[in-house]
Structures are given as C-alpha cells and as structure tokens.
Design a protein around this motif. Structure first.
Motif, PDB file in Angstrom:
ATOM      1  N   ILE A   1      -5.095   6.038 -53.364  1.00 18.35           N
ATOM      2  CA  ILE A   1      -4.288   5.182 -52.474  1.00 18.35           C
ATOM      3  C   ILE A   1      -4.415   3.708 -52.819  1.00 18.35           C
ATOM      4  N   GLY A   2      -5.176   3.357 -53.852  1.00 17.33           N
ATOM      5  CA  GLY A   2      -5.386   1.954 -54.184  1.00 17.33           C
ATOM      6  C   GLY A   2      -4.244   1.369 -54.981  1.00 17.33           C
TER       7      GLY A   2
ATOM      8  N   MET B   1      11.846  -1.180 -41.408  1.00 14.52           N
ATOM      9  CA  MET B   1      10.465  -1.383 -41.842  1.00 14.52           C
ATOM     10  C   MET B   1       9.785  -0.060 -42.168  1.00 14.52           C
ATOM     11  N   GLU B   2       9.967   0.956 -41.327  1.00 17.51           N
ATOM     12  CA  GLU B   2       9.368   2.263 -41.593  1.00 17.51           C
ATOM     13  C   GLU B   2       9.925   2.873 -42.881  1.00 17.51           C
ATOM     14  N   THR B   3      11.231   2.723 -43.106  1.00 17.93           N
ATOM     15  CA  THR B   3      11.827   3.252 -44.337  1.00 17.93           C
ATOM     16  C   THR B   3      11.277   2.535 -45.566  1.00 17.93           C
ATOM     17  N   HIS B   4      11.132   1.229 -45.447  1.00 10.75           N
ATOM     18  CA  HIS B   4      10.590   0.464 -46.576  1.00 10.75           C
ATOM     19  C   HIS B   4       9.154   0.877 -46.888  1.00 10.75           C
ATOM     20  N   ILE B   5       8.342   1.076 -45.857  1.00 10.59           N
ATOM     21  CA  ILE B   5       6.949   1.490 -46.081  1.00 10.59           C
ATOM     22  C   ILE B   5       6.896   2.876 -46.706  1.00 10.59           C
ATOM     23  N   THR B   6       7.750   3.767 -46.247  1.00 11.62           N
ATOM     24  CA  THR B   6       7.775   5.118 -46.822  1.00 11.62           C
ATOM     25  C   THR B   6       8.192   5.087 -48.285  1.00 11.62           C
ATOM     26  N   ASP B   7       9.209   4.303 -48.606  1.00  9.49           N
ATOM     27  CA  ASP B   7       9.650   4.196 -50.002  1.00  9.49           C
ATOM     28  C   ASP B   7       8.567   3.579 -50.881  1.00  9.49           C
ATOM     29  N   ALA B   8       7.877   2.575 -50.341  1.00  9.94           N
ATOM     30  CA  ALA B   8       6.799   1.947 -51.123  1.00  9.94           C
ATOM     31  C   ALA B   8       5.674   2.932 -51.408  1.00  9.94           C
TER      32      ALA B   8
ATOM     33  N   GLU C   1       6.868   5.239 -54.208  1.00  4.08           N
ATOM     34  CA  GLU C   1       6.801   4.556 -55.502  1.00  4.08           C
ATOM     35  C   GLU C   1       5.367   4.444 -55.992  1.00  4.08           C
ATOM     36  N   ARG C   2       4.472   4.146 -55.085  1.00  3.18           N
ATOM     37  CA  ARG C   2       3.068   4.033 -55.468  1.00  3.18           C
ATOM     38  C   ARG C   2       2.528   5.374 -55.947  1.00  3.18           C
ATOM     39  N   ASN C   3       2.868   6.438 -55.256  1.00  2.00           N
ATOM     40  CA  ASN C   3       2.396   7.761 -55.681  1.00  2.00           C
ATOM     41  C   ASN C   3       2.950   8.144 -57.044  1.00  2.00           C
ATOM     42  N   VAL C   4       4.229   7.808 -57.285  1.00  2.00           N
ATOM     43  CA  VAL C   4       4.819   8.118 -58.592  1.00  2.00           C
ATOM     44  C   VAL C   4       4.113   7.342 -59.694  1.00  2.00           C
TER      45      VAL C   4
ATOM     46  N   ASN D   1       0.648   8.820 -60.314  1.00  2.00           N
ATOM     47  CA  ASN D   1       0.734  10.091 -61.060  1.00  2.00           C
ATOM     48  C   ASN D   1       1.013   9.849 -62.541  1.00  2.00           C
ATOM     49  N   CYS D   2       1.856   8.878 -62.825  1.00  2.00           N
ATOM     50  CA  CYS D   2       2.132   8.559 -64.231  1.00  2.00           C
ATOM     51  C   CYS D   2       0.900   8.027 -64.940  1.00  2.00           C
ATOM     52  N   VAL D   3       0.145   7.188 -64.243  1.00  2.00           N
ATOM     53  CA  VAL D   3      -1.084   6.657 -64.834  1.00  2.00           C
ATOM     54  C   VAL D   3      -2.077   7.778 -65.105  1.00  2.00           C
ATOM     55  N   GLN D   4      -2.240   8.690 -64.147  1.00  2.00           N
ATOM     56  CA  GLN D   4      -3.171   9.801 -64.337  1.00  2.00           C
ATOM     57  C   GLN D   4      -2.747  10.704 -65.489  1.00  2.00           C
TER      58      GLN D   4
END
Length: 411
Positions: A192-193, A288-295, A298-301, A304-307
C-alpha cells in the motif's frame, strides 16, 4: 599578712575572671547553639532539610543512651555536608571501611550456642551510637546501610555491582523479533506504500515510501499482532513496534493529510467546502470517492507491474519517468543562509527509472534547452529523445515492457 591577703585577693580575682570568661564562653556557646538555625536558612528563605534533621536529632535520638550528647550540631551538620560532597562509590567505600570494624564476627552467642547472625555495633569516633545516629551522621538510608553491611559480611570491602549487570533481561527483544517487525513493515509498504522516485536532499540514498494517511501505527500494530497469533510467534508491544519503525526503517513513513494529496484532491476538497445545496454536496462527495477509488486502482496496477519486473526481469520491464523541479545553481542542500548572485543558473532534471535496477537523471543546462527561452524543454520532442536514449541504454531483450509517467499533456 598583707602579702598573703594580696595573694589571696589576686587568686580570687583571677578565679573570678576565669569564671567570668568561662561563663561568657558558655553563654556565647549557648547563644551560638540557639542561633545556629539561622545558618540553616538560605538567602531565599527556604529551610535546609539537613539542618532541620540535625535540630530534631539534638532534641533526642530516641534511644536510651542519648547519643546526641556526644556531638554538637555543627559537627553533625558538617559531617552531612562532607558526605554529600562524595560520589556514590566514594561514599560506599568509606562507609564499608567503617562498618568493617563494627561487625561482630564471633561464632557463638552469649549462651555459648552457634551464632547464625552477624551483629553490628555502630560507633563514631570510638563512641558507641545507635543506628539512627549513624545514619544521620553519615547521611545514609536504612536500605543502603543494610546492603553495605551485607556486602562487607559476604565479600569484604569491595565495590558493589548491580545484580543485573551483564545479564540480559527476560523481556529483551531478540534479533528474530525485530526482523519479523521489519519484514512486516516492508511488506506492508510494498502493498500500500507510495515510493518517491529519489531520496530527499541531505538524506541517505534510500527513497522515502509513504503509507496512506488513513493508516496509523496502532492500526499497523493490530495487523502485526494478528499475523503473529496466526503464526504462533512472539508479538512485541506497541512501544517497541514504534521504536523499530522509527530506527530500523526510517524511510517508511505515514503520509500526513497535507502530503497525501494531488491537484485533483485539492480541487475536489474546495468543491466540498464551497458546496451549498445538498445536491452539490452529494455530487462533490461522490466525485472525491470516485477519485480516491481510481487512485487506488492505479496504485495497485503500478505496484503489480513493479513486482512483475522485479520477480521476472527477463519477461517484463517496467519504466517510470518524470520531470523534477528545476534546480538553481549554485545550490547547497544544507545552506544556512542565502547566497547572493546576479542571476542563478537553472538546470532541468529529467528522471528515468527502471524498476529493480537503477535510475538515470538527465541534466539540461540553460544552453541546452529547446525552443525560445527554453519553453520546449518539457515538450514531446525533448522527452521522446531522452526516452529513446534511455531505452537503448537500459532495456534488455524483454518480451514486454510497461511505462508509467505523469499525466502531464506536454510529456
């Protein structure tokens, strides 16, 4: 007869003078003793507790021998001051030397039976005194006095050492305990970082990883405790958990609310604050909730690419690039004050990082910028040229590669 009378009168006069002198000295001493309490009062008007203890002692020590008759208030008070000037070790060695002559080591009692207890006969300057008088005269507490007696009885006059010196306490943390906490925090930061591309100026070379601002140390410790219970291993307390987080992994931090934002977050927050009607508030909150969910997606994607790139560098390559803020030269990271120049020299920095490998930094000087007044330095031609060179220098024969970049339209 005359001579005898004269001699007698002279003797009487001398005796009277001696009596007067003795009487004067005794009265002065008595007055001095009565006026001594004034010497125990500080200039600020606060009473000296040592002198108050001496005054109370002179009224009676509490035993039947009346030990206070063997001392004057000034001698007792001076002895207390002398003992206060000594260090702890000097004071203990001094007292053990006195106590070594006060112990009764006879192996039999008065009735001739075998003795099991060592008796102590306290004495000061050859005069036998009680224990309370001995404690006051040498400014020592009862527990310390008994400990010194026990030390002298068992090992003689040797410096005392604490029983736990050199002994590891039962609650001490082992290496495995600290390592488990560090691994848990690092795994959490990978999940989550949000890592920074480079370390801040003036710091070490480890980039900072920010955890979401909604995360707390107590929340992390709760998840860590659950994991320890599942694995049936030792769980450290919250205080030790915070200490390990601060000292062992200082590059992993919890983002503050003002740091965990972007431009869209600021705009949506202003919309929420400025909303008047209920529909406007619901619309702003939903955005705001939609923006946080999209962020988060994106962070998870990205994670995953880094891993994938780190675990299998032959099949996958992951690149990220972005422009850094321009740096003015001369620049000193730990500058105490301002440096005055006619015009500072601006240098543009373009970073290109390969996950799991290294990072390339392109330094663009003022005479190397593109376009009029360097306005095209961030343009597509300059960016594509640097990306093309970086791909040729860092990419391998991977089957696929992924690029993440800022959403700036100029790049």
């Amino acid at each position: 007869m005359v001579s005898e009378n004269i001699d007698a009168s002279v003797d009487n006069d001398s005796n009277n003078e001696d009596d007067q002198i003795d009487g004067r000295s005794l009265s002065e001493d008595e007055n001095h003793v009565r006026n001594v309490p004034s010497a125990g009062v500080h200039e600020q008007g606060e009473c000296d507790p040592d002198w108050l203890a001496v005054e109370h002692f002179m009224k009676g020590c509490g035993c039947g021998r009346h030990c206070q008759k063997n001392f004057t208030p000034s001698s007792v008070y001076q002895s207390i001051l002398d003992m206060c000037e000594k260090s702890k070790d000097e004071k203990e060695m001094f007292l053990m030397g006195i106590l070594s002559n006060c112990l009764d080591t006879s192996s039999s009692t008065k009735r001739g039976k075998k003795g099991f207890r060592v008796r102590t006969h306290f004495a000061i300057n050859g005069a036998s005194v009680c224990r309370e008088t001995f404690q006051l005269f040498f400014d020592v507490k009862r527990a310390v006095l008994y400990a010194l007696i026990q030390t002298v009885n068992q090992g003689g006059c040797t410096p005392r050492t604490h029983g736990n010196r050199g002994r590891k306490p039962k609650h001490a943390l082992m290496f495995d305990d600290v390592n488990r906490v560090v691994q848990f925090i690092m795994n959490t930061s990978e999940e989550i970082g949000l890592p920074y591309p480079a370390a801040p100026r003036g710091k070490d070379n480890i980039p900072i990883v920010f955890l979401p601002s909604s995360t707390t140390k107590l929340h992390l410790h709760a998840h860590y405790s659950s994991a320890c219970e599942e694995r049936n291993v030792r769980c450290v307390k919250i205080s030790a958990f915070k200490s390990i987080l601060l000292h062992c992994v200082p590059h992993i931090k919890i983002a503050k609310p003002r740091e965990d934002v972007c431009g869209t977050c600021e705009r949506l927050r202003r919309d929420i604050v400025g909303a008047v009607t209920e529909d406007e508030k619901l619309h702003a909150l939903t955005a705001m909730e939609t923006h946080i969910t999209d962020a988060r997606k994106e962070r998870n994607v990205c994670l995953n690419c880094v891993q994938m790139a780190v675990s299998d560098p032959v099949r996958y390559c992951h690149f990220t690039f972005d422009f850094c803020q321009s740096v003015s030269l001369p620049h000193y990271g730990r500058q105490m004050g301002q440096i005055y120049f006619m015009t500072l020299r601006k240098v543009q920095i373009f970073g290109f990082r390969k996950s799991g490998d290294k990072q390339l930094n392109f330094l663009i000087d003022e005479n190397e910028t593109h376009g009029k007044d360097g306005k095209m330095t961030h343009g597509p031609n300059a960016v594509l040229s640097m990306i093309d060179w970086a791909l040729e220098a860092t990419s391998n024969q991977s089957r696929s590669f992924i690029i993440h970049a800022d959403n700036c339209p100029g790049n």
